[in-house]
Design a protein around this motif. Structure first.
Motif, PDB file in Angstrom:
ATOM      1  N   ASP A  55      25.698  47.298  50.544  1.00  0.00           N
ATOM      2  CA  ASP A  55      25.142  46.094  50.020  1.00  0.00           C
ATOM      3  C   ASP A  55      26.186  45.151  49.511  1.00  0.00           C
ATOM      4  OD1 ASP A  55      25.950  47.764  47.949  1.00  0.00           O
ATOM      5  OD2 ASP A  55      24.105  47.313  46.646  1.00  0.00           O
ATOM      6  N   THR A  56      27.462  45.540  49.466  1.00  0.00           N
ATOM      7  CA  THR A  56      28.381  44.588  49.185  1.00  0.00           C
ATOM      8  C   THR A  56      29.737  45.072  50.017  1.00  0.00           C
ATOM      9  OG1 THR A  56      29.790  43.698  47.414  1.00  0.00           O
ATOM     10  CG2 THR A  56      29.300  45.990  47.228  1.00  0.00           C
ATOM     11  N   TRP A  57      30.885  44.012  50.145  1.00  0.00           N
ATOM     12  CA  TRP A  57      32.153  44.484  50.729  1.00  0.00           C
ATOM     13  C   TRP A  57      33.171  44.136  49.919  1.00  0.00           C
ATOM     14  CZ3 TRP A  57      32.702  47.163  54.680  1.00  0.00           C
ATOM     15  CH2 TRP A  57      31.473  47.443  55.674  1.00  0.00           C
ATOM     16  N   ILE A  58      32.892  43.923  48.353  1.00  0.00           N
ATOM     17  CA  ILE A  58      34.193  43.890  47.271  1.00  0.00           C
ATOM     18  C   ILE A  58      34.687  45.118  47.372  1.00  0.00           C
ATOM     19  CG2 ILE A  58      34.522  43.881  44.871  1.00  0.00           C
ATOM     20  CD1 ILE A  58      31.752  42.291  44.564  1.00  0.00           C
ATOM     21  N   PRO A  59      36.271  45.138  47.731  1.00  0.00           N
ATOM     22  CA  PRO A  59      36.737  46.391  47.880  1.00  0.00           C
ATOM     23  C   PRO A  59      36.490  47.415  46.910  1.00  0.00           C
ATOM     24  CG  PRO A  59      38.064  44.567  48.389  1.00  0.00           C
ATOM     25  CD  PRO A  59      37.026  44.065  47.906  1.00  0.00           C
ATOM     26  N   PRO A 194      37.782  35.481  43.434  1.00  0.00           N
ATOM     27  CA  PRO A 194      36.487  35.752  42.677  1.00  0.00           C
ATOM     28  C   PRO A 194      35.732  36.828  43.442  1.00  0.00           C
ATOM     29  CG  PRO A 194      36.681  33.289  43.029  1.00  0.00           C
ATOM     30  CD  PRO A 194      37.851  34.029  43.975  1.00  0.00           C
ATOM     31  N   ALA A 195      34.991  37.530  42.811  1.00  0.00           N
ATOM     32  CA  ALA A 195      34.255  38.669  43.695  1.00  0.00           C
ATOM     33  C   ALA A 195      33.344  38.261  44.515  1.00  0.00           C
ATOM     34  CB  ALA A 195      33.405  39.412  42.354  1.00  0.00           C
ATOM     35  N   GLY A 196      32.749  37.104  44.508  1.00  0.00           N
ATOM     36  CA  GLY A 196      31.968  36.624  45.518  1.00  0.00           C
ATOM     37  C   GLY A 196      32.726  36.271  46.772  1.00  0.00           C
ATOM     38  N   GLU A 197      33.877  35.964  46.766  1.00  0.00           N
ATOM     39  CA  GLU A 197      34.780  35.976  47.891  1.00  0.00           C
ATOM     40  C   GLU A 197      35.216  37.124  48.527  1.00  0.00           C
ATOM     41  OE1 GLU A 197      37.536  32.347  48.135  1.00  0.00           O
ATOM     42  OE2 GLU A 197      36.742  31.710  46.262  1.00  0.00           O
ATOM     43  N   GLN A 198      35.523  38.116  47.552  1.00  0.00           N
ATOM     44  CA  GLN A 198      35.900  39.362  48.167  1.00  0.00           C
ATOM     45  C   GLN A 198      34.688  39.832  48.784  1.00  0.00           C
ATOM     46  OE1 GLN A 198      38.027  42.157  45.527  1.00  0.00           O
ATOM     47  NE2 GLN A 198      38.797  40.423  44.264  1.00  0.00           N
ATOM     48  N   ALA A 199      33.538  39.725  48.556  1.00  0.00           N
ATOM     49  CA  ALA A 199      32.504  40.076  49.198  1.00  0.00           C
ATOM     50  C   ALA A 199      32.344  39.659  50.613  1.00  0.00           C
ATOM     51  CB  ALA A 199      31.064  39.794  48.436  1.00  0.00           C
ATOM     52  N   ASP A 200      33.288  38.684  50.894  1.00  0.00           N
ATOM     53  CA  ASP A 200      33.267  38.270  52.260  1.00  0.00           C
ATOM     54  C   ASP A 200      34.308  39.138  53.044  1.00  0.00           C
ATOM     55  OD1 ASP A 200      33.815  37.023  54.833  1.00  0.00           O
ATOM     56  OD2 ASP A 200      33.971  34.874  53.966  1.00  0.00           O
ATOM     57  N   LEU A 201      33.797  40.097  53.868  1.00  0.00           N
ATOM     58  CA  LEU A 201      34.642  41.011  54.468  1.00  0.00           C
ATOM     59  C   LEU A 201      36.031  40.264  55.312  1.00  0.00           C
ATOM     60  CD1 LEU A 201      35.271  43.933  55.064  1.00  0.00           C
ATOM     61  CD2 LEU A 201      33.809  43.855  57.045  1.00  0.00           C
ATOM     62  N   ALA A 202      35.578  39.201  55.659  1.00  0.00           N
ATOM     63  CA  ALA A 202      36.585  38.465  56.445  1.00  0.00           C
ATOM     64  C   ALA A 202      37.877  37.936  55.634  1.00  0.00           C
ATOM     65  CB  ALA A 202      36.058  37.293  57.298  1.00  0.00           C
ATOM     66  N   LYS A 203      37.679  38.053  54.221  1.00  0.00           N
ATOM     67  CA  LYS A 203      38.720  37.470  53.285  1.00  0.00           C
ATOM     68  C   LYS A 203      39.434  38.648  52.796  1.00  0.00           C
ATOM     69  CE  LYS A 203      36.595  33.289  52.313  1.00  0.00           C
ATOM     70  NZ  LYS A 203      36.078  32.187  51.144  1.00  0.00           N
ATOM     71  N   ASP A 204      38.950  40.006  53.140  1.00  0.00           N
ATOM     72  CA  ASP A 204      39.755  41.257  52.530  1.00  0.00           C
ATOM     73  C   ASP A 204      40.949  41.670  53.610  1.00  0.00           C
ATOM     74  OD1 ASP A 204      38.088  41.282  50.298  1.00  0.00           O
ATOM     75  OD2 ASP A 204      36.430  42.131  51.391  1.00  0.00           O
ATOM     76  N   ILE A 205      41.884  41.218  53.176  1.00  0.00           N
ATOM     77  CA  ILE A 205      43.075  41.620  54.248  1.00  0.00           C
ATOM     78  C   ILE A 205      43.678  42.803  54.040  1.00  0.00           C
ATOM     79  CG2 ILE A 205      45.296  40.539  55.244  1.00  0.00           C
ATOM     80  CD1 ILE A 205      42.775  38.803  55.578  1.00  0.00           C
ATOM     81  N   GLY A 206      43.716  43.646  54.966  1.00  0.00           N
ATOM     82  CA  GLY A 206      44.360  45.142  54.799  1.00  0.00           C
ATOM     83  C   GLY A 206      45.657  45.038  55.421  1.00  0.00           C
ATOM     84  N   SER A 207      46.161  46.298  55.714  1.00  0.00           N
ATOM     85  CA  SER A 207      47.446  46.470  56.570  1.00  0.00           C
ATOM     86  C   SER A 207      47.259  47.567  57.563  1.00  0.00           C
ATOM     87  CB  SER A 207      48.699  47.014  55.785  1.00  0.00           C
ATOM     88  OG  SER A 207      48.231  48.164  55.108  1.00  0.00           O
ATOM     89  N   GLY A 208      45.846  48.040  57.808  1.00  0.00           N
ATOM     90  CA  GLY A 208      45.452  48.857  58.763  1.00  0.00           C
ATOM     91  C   GLY A 208      45.790  48.599  60.312  1.00  0.00           C
TER      92      GLY A 208
END
Length: 547
Positions: A55-59, A194-208
């Motif tokens: 129900d959320t994508w906040i990392p 902000p948490a609301g923007e972190q909940a947008d998976l497209a904005k969560d940048i990883g190194s994988g």
């Protein structure tokens, strides 16, 4: 937008599910091996069918989910790699040192690692991640990682590739915990949102090795290969980019539809098939995987504040009234093992305390008799006009939970309990079934962890612990044992007190083990090869390929 290949694949999956059961009935089983034999081939797209994407994508709030953890494991890296036996090896941290008291650690980072937006994964980025894992940011609605060491003090960047981490007390479990599925490395730019923007998976940048190409809330996530990835863990014996071009995770709630889609060739992986079907799938030539993770066994954390479980004898009767062998033979297969403690036997430091909770109906009845609970004509015990009742809440993160709870209800009914079940979906369960809630007498736990040193963080509320048993700090021996495990400065010292802690928790009836947990079950096309599984039992598709 999705790539054309991934889009076509997803469309075929959705359309094919309408008639997939009929197709599967006549589809031949594959004859090829999926053990990774042969030379890996680059290219190809796979579809992974899953029952939920949370129900959320906040990392911080989603990375430990049994569902979202699959995606995080493909788009992010960790500082260390931990295998199914708890062995730790380098990853983004290519080496590390610690002082004699295990209060200070120095991480030496691999050079040249970057997030997918091109920014460096350097010491400053690691410090930002360590701080958010340890502390969260309550003002932004971001939780700390629950099993991250509570003794964390601070971290500092010594230079671009060196991080010094300091703790308030000895913390032997720090390095292994860097391989926990909550300890994912995310770009500081994402962490600052902000948490609301972190909940947008497209904005969560990883190194994988994969990046998010597209996602649709409550429906699907499409990942594509990152072409410049070149820093996978040495333990996986592969460097460079992933072999697969894309992975599509698609929600299909019905288990039979997921498995039938794999059988008909409409999908490549079905998550959480029925354990009782695994033998049939194997006979048809499909690959099945039942990796055990490092962590707690499947069982009930008993709320000592909820009467009558404030009575030791009632808690012990609950333990002895459950026939675990029948659970394995009825619900599971020989891939499942009986519990020997409240932690899995593959966790370093786990010891055998099975005698403390062995099935013994006569002993369970004796304990309830002594506690003053008398059987009525209907077989239900009562005391002071109150029936001996227990409500169980099947855990939606575990596909077999409802079947297990139904069997447990029958078993406990024979010794005088009146057991009812109340089932919720993932979202409702998360909000309504809380640890130590006055309305939840037994909370089903299937939590993974990497190192036993973190166990103290859940037993009481000391050091902001999760307080699984509703004890607060009223049981000072439990607090002392937990603190001693967490603060031991040598492995030998910790092993002794960890053994004592396991015995004490079980003898006090605080935890009711069921079975060693196999929470993540996979049915896989025989064409998909080279899949690996880490210490958290997640499938890693960095090394996977289609043959």
């Amino acid at each position: 937008m999705q790539t054309s290949r991934a889009a076509r694949r997803l469309f075929r999956t959705i359309a094919g599910l309408v008639t997939v059961i009929a197709l599967a009935a006549c589809a031949p089983g594959g004859a090829n091996s999926s053990d990774g034999s042969g030379a890996p081939k680059a290219g190809g797209d796979i579809t992974f069918l899953i029952d939920s994407l949370g129900d959320t994508w906040i990392p911080n709030n989603s990375s430990i989910s049994s569902f979202q953890g699959h995606i995080w494991g493909q788009i992010t890296d960790k500082l260390v790699y931990v295998d199914e036996n708890g062995a730790v090896s380098p990853w983004v941290a290519q080496s590390w040192d610690q002082n004699a008291t295990a209060t200070e650690f120095t991480l030496h980072l691999k050079q040249g690692v970057t997030f997918s937006d091109g920014t460096p994964l350097d010491a400053a980025a690691v410090v930002a991640n360590l701080d958010i894992w340890a502390k969260g940011d309550p003002a932004r609605g971001i939780n700390p990682i629950g099993l991250f060491p509570k003794t964390y003090d601070h971290a500092q960047a010594v230079d671009a590739n060196t991080v010094k981490v300091s703790f308030k007390a000895p913390t032997l479990g720090f390095i292994p915990t860097l391989g926990y599925h909550g300890s994912i490395l995310v770009s500081p730019k994402s962490l600052a949102l902000p948490a609301g923007e972190q909940a947008d998976l497209a904005k969560d940048i990883g190194s994988g090795p994969f990046v998010v190409e597209s996602w649709k809330e409550g429906d699907s996530v499409v990942l594509k290969k990152r072409a410049d990835y070149n820093w996978g863990p040495a333990a996986l014996n592969h460097q460079g980019a992933a072999y697969l071009d894309s992975i599509t995770y698609k929600i299909v709630a019905e288990p039979s539809l997921r498995t039938a889609a794999v059988q008909s060739g409409q999908a490549d992986v079905a998550y959480n098939p029925s354990p009782q079907e695994l033998a049939s799938f194997k006979d048809q030539g499909y690959t099945t995987a039942t990796p055990r993770y490092l962590g707690f066994v499947n069982g009930f954390a008993v709320n000592t504040k909820a009467a009558p479980f404030d009575d030791l004898k009632v808690r012990q009767a609950l333990q002895h009234g459950i026939d675990r062998a029948q659970i394995i033979s009825t619900v599971y297969t020989p891939d499942w093992l009986p519990a020997k403690s409240f932690i899995q036997s593959n966790v370093p430091g786990a010891t055998d305390h099975s005698a403390d909770f062995a099935y013994d109906a006569a002993e369970a009845n004796r304990l309830l008799d002594e506690a003053g609970w008398v059987k009525g004509a209907d077989g239900v015990r009562a005391k002071n006009g109150r029936q001996l009742e227990l409500t169980l809440y099947p855990n939606p993160y575990l596909a077999t939970s409802k079947s297990v709870d139904e069997l447990v209800a029958q078993q406990l009914g024979k010794i005088g309990f009146k057991v009812t079940l109340q089932a919720f979906d993932v979202v409702s369960y998360t909000t309504r079934v809380k640890v130590a809630s006055p309305t939840v007498p037994a909370y089903e736990v299937t939590r993974s962890f990497i190192d036993a040193g973190t166990v103290a963080g859940v037993l009481t509320d000391a050091n902001k612990g999760e307080n699984w048993f509703g004890l607060g700090q009223s049981d000072q021996r439990l607090v002392q044992l937990g603190n001693s495990v967490a603060s031991a400065s040598t492995v030998n010292d910790r092993a002794k007190v960890l053994d004592e802690l396991q015995g004490y928790v079980l003898q006090q009836g605080y935890f009711v083990p069921l079975t060693q947990i196999v929470q993540r079950i996979y049915l896989q096309s025989p064409k998909l090869k080279g899949v690996s599984y880490n210490g958290l039992a997640y499938a890693d598709y960095y090394t996977a390929w289609l043959g």
